[in-house]
Design a protein around this motif. Structure first.
Motif, PDB file in Angstrom:
ATOM      1  N   LEU A   1     -14.364  -1.793  -7.248  1.00 47.28           N
ATOM      2  CA  LEU A   1     -13.122  -2.237  -7.879  1.00 47.28           C
ATOM      3  C   LEU A   1     -11.964  -1.327  -7.495  1.00 47.28           C
ATOM      4  CD1 LEU A   1     -11.666  -4.050 -10.001  1.00 47.28           C
ATOM      5  CD2 LEU A   1     -12.406  -2.396 -11.730  1.00 47.28           C
ATOM      6  N   ILE A   2     -12.219  -0.023  -7.466  1.00 53.25           N
ATOM      7  CA  ILE A   2     -11.165   0.947  -7.149  1.00 53.25           C
ATOM      8  C   ILE A   2     -10.838   0.952  -5.667  1.00 53.25           C
ATOM      9  CG2 ILE A   2     -10.631   3.411  -7.037  1.00 53.25           C
ATOM     10  CD1 ILE A   2     -12.196   3.767  -9.625  1.00 53.25           C
ATOM     11  N   ASP A   3     -11.861   1.017  -4.822  1.00 55.21           N
ATOM     12  CA  ASP A   3     -11.720   1.224  -3.373  1.00 55.21           C
ATOM     13  C   ASP A   3     -11.006   2.552  -3.132  1.00 55.21           C
ATOM     14  OD1 ASP A   3     -11.020   1.282  -0.624  1.00 55.21           O
ATOM     15  OD2 ASP A   3     -11.061  -0.897  -0.536  1.00 55.21           O
ATOM     16  N   TRP A   4     -11.763   3.633  -3.053  1.00 49.08           N
ATOM     17  CA  TRP A   4     -11.190   4.981  -2.995  1.00 49.08           C
ATOM     18  C   TRP A   4     -10.195   5.142  -1.848  1.00 49.08           C
ATOM     19  CZ3 TRP A   4     -14.528   9.732  -4.575  1.00 49.08           C
ATOM     20  CH2 TRP A   4     -15.114   9.494  -5.827  1.00 49.08           C
ATOM     21  N   ASP A   5     -10.509   4.608  -0.690  1.00 50.53           N
ATOM     22  CA  ASP A   5      -9.624   4.792   0.467  1.00 50.53           C
ATOM     23  C   ASP A   5      -8.276   4.108   0.246  1.00 50.53           C
ATOM     24  OD1 ASP A   5     -11.510   6.298   1.806  1.00 50.53           O
ATOM     25  OD2 ASP A   5     -12.333   4.581   2.892  1.00 50.53           O
ATOM     26  N   ARG A   6      -8.297   2.879  -0.214  1.00 50.11           N
ATOM     27  CA  ARG A   6      -7.038   2.170  -0.443  1.00 50.11           C
ATOM     28  C   ARG A   6      -6.257   2.780  -1.603  1.00 50.11           C
ATOM     29  NH1 ARG A   6      -7.293  -3.955  -1.146  1.00 50.11           N
ATOM     30  NH2 ARG A   6      -5.039  -3.611  -1.026  1.00 50.11           N
ATOM     31  N   ARG A   7      -6.979   3.258  -2.616  1.00 49.40           N
ATOM     32  CA  ARG A   7      -6.280   3.896  -3.735  1.00 49.40           C
ATOM     33  C   ARG A   7      -5.586   5.170  -3.272  1.00 49.40           C
ATOM     34  NH1 ARG A   7      -8.535   4.377  -9.888  1.00 49.40           N
ATOM     35  NH2 ARG A   7      -6.752   5.458 -10.790  1.00 49.40           N
ATOM     36  N   ARG A   8      -6.246   5.927  -2.420  1.00 47.35           N
ATOM     37  CA  ARG A   8      -5.638   7.145  -1.901  1.00 47.35           C
ATOM     38  C   ARG A   8      -4.379   6.821  -1.108  1.00 47.35           C
ATOM     39  NH1 ARG A   8      -9.967   8.991   0.003  1.00 47.35           N
ATOM     40  NH2 ARG A   8     -10.502  10.323  -1.759  1.00 47.35           N
ATOM     41  N   GLN A   9      -4.419   5.744  -0.354  1.00 44.80           N
ATOM     42  CA  GLN A   9      -3.237   5.325   0.401  1.00 44.80           C
ATOM     43  C   GLN A   9      -2.102   4.941  -0.543  1.00 44.80           C
ATOM     44  OE1 GLN A   9      -4.554   2.154   2.961  1.00 44.80           O
ATOM     45  NE2 GLN A   9      -5.992   3.462   4.079  1.00 44.80           N
ATOM     46  N   GLY A  10      -2.434   4.276  -1.643  1.00 42.17           N
ATOM     47  CA  GLY A  10      -1.414   3.861  -2.586  1.00 42.17           C
ATOM     48  C   GLY A  10      -0.777   5.020  -3.323  1.00 42.17           C
ATOM     49  N   GLU A  11      -1.584   6.018  -3.686  1.00 44.98           N
ATOM     50  CA  GLU A  11      -1.056   7.159  -4.444  1.00 44.98           C
ATOM     51  C   GLU A  11      -0.223   8.093  -3.584  1.00 44.98           C
ATOM     52  OE1 GLU A  11      -4.162   9.214  -6.472  1.00 44.98           O
ATOM     53  OE2 GLU A  11      -4.558   7.571  -7.868  1.00 44.98           O
ATOM     54  N   GLN A  12      -0.548   8.205  -2.319  1.00 45.37           N
ATOM     55  CA  GLN A  12       0.219   9.056  -1.407  1.00 45.37           C
ATOM     56  C   GLN A  12       0.369  10.491  -1.940  1.00 45.37           C
ATOM     57  OE1 GLN A  12       1.743   8.244   1.845  1.00 45.37           O
ATOM     58  NE2 GLN A  12       0.088   6.744   1.570  1.00 45.37           N
ATOM     59  N   GLY A  13      -0.711  11.018  -2.537  1.00 39.61           N
ATOM     60  CA  GLY A  13      -0.695  12.405  -3.006  1.00 39.61           C
ATOM     61  C   GLY A  13       0.161  12.652  -4.236  1.00 39.61           C
TER      62      GLY A  13
END
Length: 252
Positions: free
Chosen positions: A26-38
């Motif tokens: 549901l989260i998809d860690w890779d895409r979530r990391r891209q969305g948060e941008q640090g």
């Protein structure tokens, strides 16, 4: 098809094994990391935080991400299933940090010392249905912070949801394509989300639909200062245009 409808307010009981097993999809860690941008890493680094308590660890995405960035992380969650998955995901990433199952209302009984920052993410705070619990938990968070410590807490955009204007862009928090999320019911006391998975699994999560101004007021009353709000990681935003609202406060 599996269906589980849980009692409102039973946080741990809602996170049954079949749902936890699907959570990372549901989260998809890779895409979530891209969305948060640090975003969270930058906030914490700007506050010169080192010791961080992730009180809503879930399956460990933020605990793992912050540990990878060099923060001294402790991961906590009210669900035994979730905290077990956090440990597993930490091991998969070659990491080791303290983990604890904790009731936020008695947080200081479960964790040691004070922290430079507490993060309560993934719209977890709305699992508290009683106002007295919300106040008690914010007091626990406040006490668990060092002077000058930072609290970051977020929630879905219930201002819009309560006006029956639910949206989920899929760009920020729940980024995976393995589920569709809809609002099965909402009023001023209860929001029930429905999660439909491709394998036919159906799960419901019930939360209190807290308003943005309501949480800001509670944070101020709990003693937090320098309050900021962000909508989907932007400080300037229109309320109806965002999926999530993030609140940041400091302990004097």
């Amino acid at each position: 098809m599996t269906t589980d409808t849980e009692t409102a307010g039973d946080y741990a009981g809602q996170y049954v094994r079949p749902l936890v097993d699907r959570w990372d999809y549901l989260i998809d860690w890779d895409r979530r990391r891209q969305g948060e941008q640090g975003f969270f890493t930058e906030l914490l680094a700007g506050a010169e935080a080192h010791r961080v308590l992730d009180v809503a660890a879930g399956t460990g995405y933020h605990s793992v991400t912050l540990a990878q960035q060099g923060f001294d992380v402790t991961a906590a969650d009210g669900s035994a299933e979730m905290i077990a998955r956090t440990r597993l995901n930490a091991t998969r990433h070659g990491l080791s940090f303290p983990t604890v199952q904790a009731d936020w209302r008695r947080l200081r009984e479960s964790v040691e010392g004070r922290y430079d920052a507490i993060v309560c993410l993934g719209s977890s705070f709305p699992h508290l249905f009683a106002e007295e619990d919300r106040r008690a938990v914010l007091a626990e968070f406040h006490e668990a912070l060092n002077p000058g410590g930072m609290l970051i807490v977020d929630h879905r955009n219930f201002d819009s949801i309560r006006r029956h204007r639910y949206q989920s862009s899929g760009n920020y928090y729940y980024c995976g394509n393995e589920a569709s999320v809809s609002v099965a019911h909402v009023d001023d006391r209860l929001c029930r989300f429905r999660y439909d998975f491709p394998d036919g699994g159906v799960h419901h999560l019930e939360v209190y639909p807290i308003l943005t101004a309501e949480l800001s007021s509670l944070l101020a009353e709990a003693g937090f200062e320098s309050l900021q709000r962000f909508g989907d990681f932007r400080e300037e935003f229109r309320q109806d245009d965002v999926d999530f609202v993030i609140h940041v406060g400091r302990k004097p």
